[in-house]
Design a protein around this motif. Structure first.
Motif, PDB file in Angstrom:
ATOM      1  N   THR A  61       0.861  -1.180   0.000  1.00  0.00           N
ATOM      2  CA  THR A  61       0.000   0.000   0.000  1.00  0.00           C
ATOM      3  C   THR A  61       0.899   1.232   0.000  1.00  0.00           C
ATOM      4  O   THR A  61       2.019   1.195   0.510  1.00  0.00           O
ATOM      5  N   LEU A  62       0.391   2.306  -0.578  1.00  0.00           N
ATOM      6  CA  LEU A  62       1.161   3.529  -0.691  1.00  0.00           C
ATOM      7  C   LEU A  62       0.251   4.709  -0.399  1.00  0.00           C
ATOM      8  O   LEU A  62      -0.889   4.750  -0.852  1.00  0.00           O
ATOM      9  N   ASP A  63       0.762   5.636   0.388  1.00  0.00           N
ATOM     10  CA  ASP A  63       0.030   6.860   0.701  1.00  0.00           C
ATOM     11  C   ASP A  63       0.493   7.931  -0.283  1.00  0.00           C
ATOM     12  O   ASP A  63       1.668   8.297  -0.295  1.00  0.00           O
ATOM     13  N   ILE A  64      -0.419   8.407  -1.141  1.00  0.00           N
ATOM     14  CA  ILE A  64      -0.091   9.426  -2.139  1.00  0.00           C
ATOM     15  C   ILE A  64      -1.029  10.611  -1.995  1.00  0.00           C
ATOM     16  O   ILE A  64      -2.052  10.523  -1.312  1.00  0.00           O
ATOM     17  N   ASP A  65      -0.678  11.715  -2.638  1.00  0.00           N
ATOM     18  CA  ASP A  65      -1.536  12.904  -2.631  1.00  0.00           C
ATOM     19  C   ASP A  65      -2.844  12.619  -3.363  1.00  0.00           C
ATOM     20  O   ASP A  65      -2.905  11.744  -4.232  1.00  0.00           O
ATOM     21  N   LYS A  66      -3.872  13.386  -3.043  1.00  0.00           N
ATOM     22  CA  LYS A  66      -5.142  13.284  -3.763  1.00  0.00           C
ATOM     23  C   LYS A  66      -4.998  13.882  -5.149  1.00  0.00           C
ATOM     24  O   LYS A  66      -4.131  14.712  -5.396  1.00  0.00           O
ATOM     25  N   ASP A  67      -5.868  13.462  -6.051  1.00  0.00           N
ATOM     26  CA  ASP A  67      -5.931  13.976  -7.424  1.00  0.00           C
ATOM     27  C   ASP A  67      -4.641  13.762  -8.208  1.00  0.00           C
ATOM     28  O   ASP A  67      -4.239  14.592  -9.021  1.00  0.00           O
ATOM     29  N   VAL A  68      -3.994  12.635  -7.962  1.00  0.00           N
ATOM     30  CA  VAL A  68      -2.773  12.291  -8.693  1.00  0.00           C
ATOM     31  C   VAL A  68      -3.166  11.521  -9.945  1.00  0.00           C
ATOM     32  O   VAL A  68      -3.943  10.566  -9.885  1.00  0.00           O
TER      33      VAL A  68
ATOM     34  N   SER B 106       1.772  10.928 -13.025  1.00  0.00           N
ATOM     35  CA  SER B 106       2.476  11.396 -11.823  1.00  0.00           C
ATOM     36  C   SER B 106       2.728  10.250 -10.858  1.00  0.00           C
ATOM     37  O   SER B 106       3.769  10.199 -10.194  1.00  0.00           O
ATOM     38  N   PHE B 107       1.774   9.333 -10.775  1.00  0.00           N
ATOM     39  CA  PHE B 107       1.943   8.158  -9.926  1.00  0.00           C
ATOM     40  C   PHE B 107       3.163   7.362 -10.362  1.00  0.00           C
ATOM     41  O   PHE B 107       3.945   6.897  -9.529  1.00  0.00           O
ATOM     42  N   LYS B 108       3.347   7.192 -11.674  1.00  0.00           N
ATOM     43  CA  LYS B 108       4.517   6.464 -12.175  1.00  0.00           C
ATOM     44  C   LYS B 108       5.804   7.129 -11.701  1.00  0.00           C
ATOM     45  O   LYS B 108       6.746   6.455 -11.299  1.00  0.00           O
ATOM     46  N   ALA B 109       5.853   8.453 -11.736  1.00  0.00           N
ATOM     47  CA  ALA B 109       7.042   9.180 -11.290  1.00  0.00           C
ATOM     48  C   ALA B 109       7.294   8.955  -9.794  1.00  0.00           C
ATOM     49  O   ALA B 109       8.435   8.743  -9.377  1.00  0.00           O
ATOM     50  N   VAL B 110       6.224   8.988  -8.999  1.00  0.00           N
ATOM     51  CA  VAL B 110       6.349   8.741  -7.561  1.00  0.00           C
ATOM     52  C   VAL B 110       6.859   7.323  -7.322  1.00  0.00           C
ATOM     53  O   VAL B 110       7.767   7.085  -6.522  1.00  0.00           O
ATOM     54  N   LEU B 111       6.269   6.373  -8.025  1.00  0.00           N
ATOM     55  CA  LEU B 111       6.655   4.979  -7.870  1.00  0.00           C
ATOM     56  C   LEU B 111       8.121   4.765  -8.238  1.00  0.00           C
ATOM     57  O   LEU B 111       8.863   4.092  -7.515  1.00  0.00           O
ATOM     58  N   GLU B 112       8.557   5.361  -9.344  1.00  0.00           N
ATOM     59  CA  GLU B 112       9.944   5.202  -9.775  1.00  0.00           C
ATOM     60  C   GLU B 112      10.911   5.947  -8.862  1.00  0.00           C
ATOM     61  O   GLU B 112      12.076   5.559  -8.773  1.00  0.00           O
TER      62      GLU B 112
ATOM     63  N   SER C 141      -5.123   5.060 -18.758  1.00  0.00           N
ATOM     64  CA  SER C 141      -4.312   6.036 -19.486  1.00  0.00           C
ATOM     65  C   SER C 141      -3.579   6.916 -18.472  1.00  0.00           C
ATOM     66  O   SER C 141      -3.939   6.969 -17.291  1.00  0.00           O
ATOM     67  N   ASP C 142      -2.566   7.624 -18.953  1.00  0.00           N
ATOM     68  CA  ASP C 142      -1.756   8.463 -18.080  1.00  0.00           C
ATOM     69  C   ASP C 142      -2.537   9.613 -17.453  1.00  0.00           C
ATOM     70  O   ASP C 142      -2.131  10.154 -16.434  1.00  0.00           O
ATOM     71  N   ASP C 143      -3.672   9.985 -18.036  1.00  0.00           N
ATOM     72  CA  ASP C 143      -4.419  11.121 -17.494  1.00  0.00           C
ATOM     73  C   ASP C 143      -5.537  10.727 -16.519  1.00  0.00           C
ATOM     74  O   ASP C 143      -6.227  11.593 -15.990  1.00  0.00           O
ATOM     75  N   LEU C 144      -5.687   9.424 -16.249  1.00  0.00           N
ATOM     76  CA  LEU C 144      -6.683   8.976 -15.276  1.00  0.00           C
ATOM     77  C   LEU C 144      -6.277   9.439 -13.881  1.00  0.00           C
ATOM     78  O   LEU C 144      -5.121   9.319 -13.491  1.00  0.00           O
ATOM     79  N   ILE C 145      -7.219   9.978 -13.121  1.00  0.00           N
ATOM     80  CA  ILE C 145      -6.954  10.433 -11.752  1.00  0.00           C
ATOM     81  C   ILE C 145      -7.256   9.286 -10.790  1.00  0.00           C
ATOM     82  O   ILE C 145      -8.348   8.712 -10.815  1.00  0.00           O
ATOM     83  N   LEU C 146      -6.276   8.982  -9.942  1.00  0.00           N
ATOM     84  CA  LEU C 146      -6.435   7.916  -8.961  1.00  0.00           C
ATOM     85  C   LEU C 146      -7.308   8.395  -7.804  1.00  0.00           C
ATOM     86  O   LEU C 146      -7.299   9.573  -7.451  1.00  0.00           O
ATOM     87  N   LYS C 147      -8.036   7.437  -7.218  1.00  0.00           N
ATOM     88  CA  LYS C 147      -8.942   7.738  -6.110  1.00  0.00           C
ATOM     89  C   LYS C 147      -8.586   6.863  -4.912  1.00  0.00           C
ATOM     90  O   LYS C 147      -7.961   5.817  -5.054  1.00  0.00           O
ATOM     91  N   GLU C 148      -9.008   7.311  -3.742  1.00  0.00           N
ATOM     92  CA  GLU C 148      -8.802   6.563  -2.505  1.00  0.00           C
ATOM     93  C   GLU C 148      -9.249   5.114  -2.679  1.00  0.00           C
ATOM     94  O   GLU C 148     -10.299   4.850  -3.270  1.00  0.00           O
ATOM     95  N   ASN C 149      -8.437   4.187  -2.189  1.00  0.00           N
ATOM     96  CA  ASN C 149      -8.712   2.749  -2.195  1.00  0.00           C
ATOM     97  C   ASN C 149      -8.659   2.106  -3.581  1.00  0.00           C
ATOM     98  O   ASN C 149      -9.083   0.954  -3.725  1.00  0.00           O
ATOM     99  N   ASP C 150      -8.163   2.803  -4.596  1.00  0.00           N
ATOM    100  CA  ASP C 150      -7.958   2.162  -5.894  1.00  0.00           C
ATOM    101  C   ASP C 150      -6.922   1.060  -5.764  1.00  0.00           C
ATOM    102  O   ASP C 150      -6.028   1.118  -4.908  1.00  0.00           O
ATOM    103  N   THR C 151      -7.042   0.060  -6.625  1.00  0.00           N
ATOM    104  CA  THR C 151      -6.029  -0.978  -6.738  1.00  0.00           C
ATOM    105  C   THR C 151      -5.337  -0.776  -8.063  1.00  0.00           C
ATOM    106  O   THR C 151      -5.977  -0.784  -9.117  1.00  0.00           O
ATOM    107  N   VAL C 152      -4.025  -0.556  -8.004  1.00  0.00           N
ATOM    108  CA  VAL C 152      -3.217  -0.266  -9.180  1.00  0.00           C
ATOM    109  C   VAL C 152      -2.306  -1.459  -9.441  1.00  0.00           C
ATOM    110  O   VAL C 152      -1.540  -1.869  -8.566  1.00  0.00           O
TER     111      VAL C 152
END
Length: 80
Positions: A21-28, A32-38, A60-71
């Motif tokens: 599990t990873l704690d990330i900012d909202k509206d990522v 941007s998530f890929k950059a955080v992960l890398e 797609s790269d422009d999809l906004i992640l939401k709380e409790n998503d599974t990536v």
């Protein structure tokens, strides 16, 4: 916000786990998530490309992640 990450194939080998599990900012966005992960797992930069699926659908790269998503981090697949 908390998201669950699943790693498959070589990506699981590189990060030494199949899930976390990873704690990330909202509206990522996925890009941007890929950059955080890398930044957390620089060894993922060694994978030429990998797909991202969010809640069992390719994203797609422009999809906004939401709380409790599974990536899911899906490496390239080859075979014959």
């Amino acid at each position: 916000m908390i998201i669950k990450i699943l790693f498959f194939g070589i990506t699981a080998d590189l990060v030494h786990t199949t899930h976390l599990t990873l704690d990330i900012d909202k509206d990522v966005k996925v890009a941007s998530f890929k950059a955080v992960l890398e930044s957390k797992y620089p060894q993922l930069k060694n994978v030429n490309s990998y797909a991202i699926a969010v809640n069992e659908a390719y994203a797609s790269d422009d999809l906004i992640l939401k709380e409790n998503d599974t990536v899911a981090i899906i490496p390239p697949v080859s075979g014959g």
